[in-house]
Motif scaffolding. Structure first.
Motif, short mmCIF file in Angstrom:
data_model
loop_
_atom_site.label_atom_id
_atom_site.label_comp_id
_atom_site.label_asym_id
_atom_site.label_seq_id
_atom_site.Cartn_x
_atom_site.Cartn_y
_atom_site.Cartn_z
N UNK A 442 -24.13 -16.01 -7.27
CA UNK A 442 -25.49 -16.32 -6.81
C UNK A 442 -25.40 -16.91 -5.41
N UNK A 443 -26.03 -16.24 -4.45
CA UNK A 443 -26.03 -16.71 -3.08
C UNK A 443 -27.15 -17.73 -2.86
N UNK A 444 -26.91 -18.64 -1.93
CA UNK A 444 -27.98 -19.54 -1.53
C UNK A 444 -28.94 -18.79 -0.62
N UNK A 445 -30.18 -19.26 -0.56
CA UNK A 445 -31.17 -18.69 0.35
C UNK A 445 -31.68 -19.79 1.26
N UNK A 446 -31.47 -19.59 2.56
CA UNK A 446 -31.94 -20.57 3.53
C UNK A 446 -32.93 -19.89 4.48
N UNK A 447 -33.66 -20.70 5.22
CA UNK A 447 -34.59 -20.21 6.23
C UNK A 447 -34.38 -21.04 7.48
N UNK A 448 -33.75 -20.44 8.50
CA UNK A 448 -33.38 -21.20 9.69
C UNK A 448 -33.83 -20.44 10.95
N UNK A 449 -34.04 -21.15 12.05
CA UNK A 449 -34.37 -20.47 13.32
C UNK A 449 -33.27 -19.50 13.76
N UNK A 450 -32.03 -19.79 13.39
CA UNK A 450 -30.94 -18.91 13.79
C UNK A 450 -31.09 -17.51 13.21
#
Length: 562
Positions: A442-450
């Motif tokens: 299971x992968x993490x899900x992030x939301x970043x400007x990059x």
């Protein structure tokens, strides 16, 4: 030779390399009991010939050593002589079917000089021999026992006892019998052909059972030096008793896929459910034990598991069942009250909504542009990545200079992308792909400007945007509105809404004016990527549409599943 002391590993002579060159080569060395060992290695631990004498040689006393090898790729072809007499040998490994020619740490064949008194392994003291060595000789052919005895100062040329006559017969047969020489030459020719063929065959590591099996113990508080009771091969008895299965990996596979085992099918269908909905029926995909989460819909999980097993583990049938279900085909739009009541969609009252994996985001852009290669199978490929990235990590000389592939290989599906664990593709890592240092389900899900910066600036995304622009100019008609709508539909599978179309129309107008004035900037933008541009299309229009399409790729509907 005259050793001064006993060591665990003392190299008398040889050219065998170290870890990065697979220890390839040969070596004559003494073990911890001062027994003579000979090892001819293609790759350790067991792709080699390795023999050891039964008897040790004395400390502080001269001994004459010699070993011969007949090229048979068998341990029986090695003979070790101490003071001119053949020694009894213990065989550790007799498995050699490829070359022992030395290689460098980029895996290219490279002749390695014979080193005396020390190994080629990294540390200076590894394999260091302490003692005296004199009169080293290396012959280009296999010597007979009679010749070895003569070199050691034992004259058996005219001996009449049984041993001497046997050695004399061996010498005559080996050196003066034309028929024997012809047969031996033919045998050597066939061996060379066999080795030349086998050397070209690629290999992968495959585990096999150890005989006898290594003993395994329960460790006191997990400490390796505090073993308690011995344990035997087995499995989770609460799921299915490990009875009637062989106590090896085959038995484990049979146990896992047995129709009466309730665990394997549930774990599998739960992971496939997670692929579709972004959350498993059991949220903890990696843990079905008492530390894991309880299923939100246990009867659904049971039913899917039974369907999977009864369909003979047909994955396509299971995926079709989920994809065509009313649950999956629901809209992901939900009322405010429903979102407040069920923010994680545990009730499955709406369709899934989550960001696509890194691989799918890239593949979607390539598919919309027409660049995606649908070939199945083949070796891994190297796509674009920043220059010099691999040179910052010096784990292996084999992977220092990164050279992207050419032509179609650049546009293969992301599952074929080459992964270096110490320096994985940065574009994938930014989008939360795994670095492969450990196995995860299971992968993490992030939301970043990059991530937004990546989609705007990554060469593959800009190149894909250019190809989408060229495609919509050719296929979308004369109207810029129709071209913009087609570009968005290729990326998102829906048409632009009127408000969105107005925004895109204004953005296209601004970019078109910009690139009509800045022709050099337009040319620079259209040079991104290796795929040749269509020079028959107007430069400013293609550049403007490329910029707009690139902005579209940052729209959340392009990389979000709804």
């Amino acid at each position: 030779m005259k050793p001064d002391k006993k060591e665990a590993y003392s190299v008398i002579l040889g050219n065998a390399g170290g870890k990065n060159s697979h220890w390839r080569g040969y070596e004559l060395f003494l073990d911890e009991n001062n027994r003579v060992s000979v090892r001819l290695t293609h790759g350790l631990p067991d792709h080699c010939l390795h023999v050891t004498t039964h008897d040790s040689i004395p400390i502080n006393q001269w001994s004459h050593l010699m070993f011969t090898y007949d090229g048979s790729s068998k341990a029986e072809g090695i003979k070790v002589y101490v003071d001119g007499k053949a020694s009894g040998l213990q065989t550790h490994y007799s498995r050699l079917y490829k070359s022992i020619r030395t290689i460098d740490d980029t895996l290219k064949v490279e002749a390695q000089a014979v080193r005396v008194g020390r190994s080629y392994r990294g540390a200076l003291d590894v394999g260091l021999y302490e003692g005296a060595v004199d009169e080293i000789r290396i012959y280009q052919r296999k010597l007979s026992g009679l010749e070895v005895a003569s070199i050691a100062g034992i004259n058996l040329w005219e001996g009449s006892d049984q041993e001497a006559q046997a050695l004399q017969s061996e010498y005559i047969l080996q050196n003066h019998d034309p028929r024997y020489r012809h047969i031996l030459n033919e045998l050597n020719r066939l061996r060379r052909e066999e080795h030349a063929t086998l050397d070209t065959v690629p290999e992968v590591m495959v585990m096999r059972e150890k005989h006898p099996p290594r003993k395994t113990y329960v460790l006191d508080r997990g400490m390796y030096d505090a073993p308690r009771e011995e344990v035997q091969a087995g499995a989770i008895a609460r799921a299915l008793p490990f009875e009637g299965f062989p106590p090896n990996r085959l038995g484990l596979a049979q146990w896992m896929l047995h129709p009466d085992n309730p665990l394997t099918a549930r774990v599998a269908v739960n992971r496939y459910w997670h692929m579709f909905f972004g959350r498993g029926i059991v949220a903890s995909l990696e843990d079905f034990g008492n530390q894991g989460d309880l299923p939100t819909h246990p009867q659904l999980l049971d039913w899917l598991a039974l369907e999977f097993v009864n369909a003979d583990w047909d994955v396509k049938a299971l995926l079709r069942l989920i994809a065509t279900s009313a649950t999956y085909r629901q809209t992901s739009v939900a009322s405010k009250e429903l979102r407040e009541r069920d923010p994680d969609n545990l009730l499955l009252a709406r369709g899934p909504s989550h960001r696509l994996p890194a691989e799918m985001i890239r593949d979607n852009a390539l598919a919309a542009s027409g660049l995606l290669v649908d070939k199945i199978g083949g070796p891994s490929v190297k796509t674009y990545q920043p220059e010099g990235l691999w040179s910052k990590t010096h784990f292996s000389r084999l992977l220092v200079d990164y050279e992207p592939d050419q032509e179609d290989k650049l546009y293969r599906r992301s599952m074929y992308t080459f992964i270096r664990r110490t320096a994985p593709p940065p574009s994938m890592m930014v989008m939360d792909a795994s670095d492969r240092n450990m196995c995860i389900v299971r992968r993490q899900r992030t939301s970043t400007p990059l991530q937004a910066l990546l989609l705007l600036n990554e060469p593959q995304m800009i190149e894909a945007a250019r190809l989408v622009a060229e495609r919509v100019i050719r296929e979308g008609g004369e109207s810029s509105d129709a071209q913009l709508n087609l570009a968005f539909r290729l990326l998102s599978s829906r048409d632009l809404k009127q408000e969105e179309l107005s925004l895109m129309r204004e953005l296209y107008r601004q970019e078109l004016l910009k690139y009509q004035e800045d022709k050099a900037g337009a040319e620079e933008l259209l040079q991104v990527g290796d795929y040749r541009r269509d020079t028959s299309l107007p430069t400013a229009e293609v550049a403007a549409l490329t910029a707009v399409t690139n902005i579209m790729m940052n729209y959340d509907e392009i990389y979000t599943k709804r």
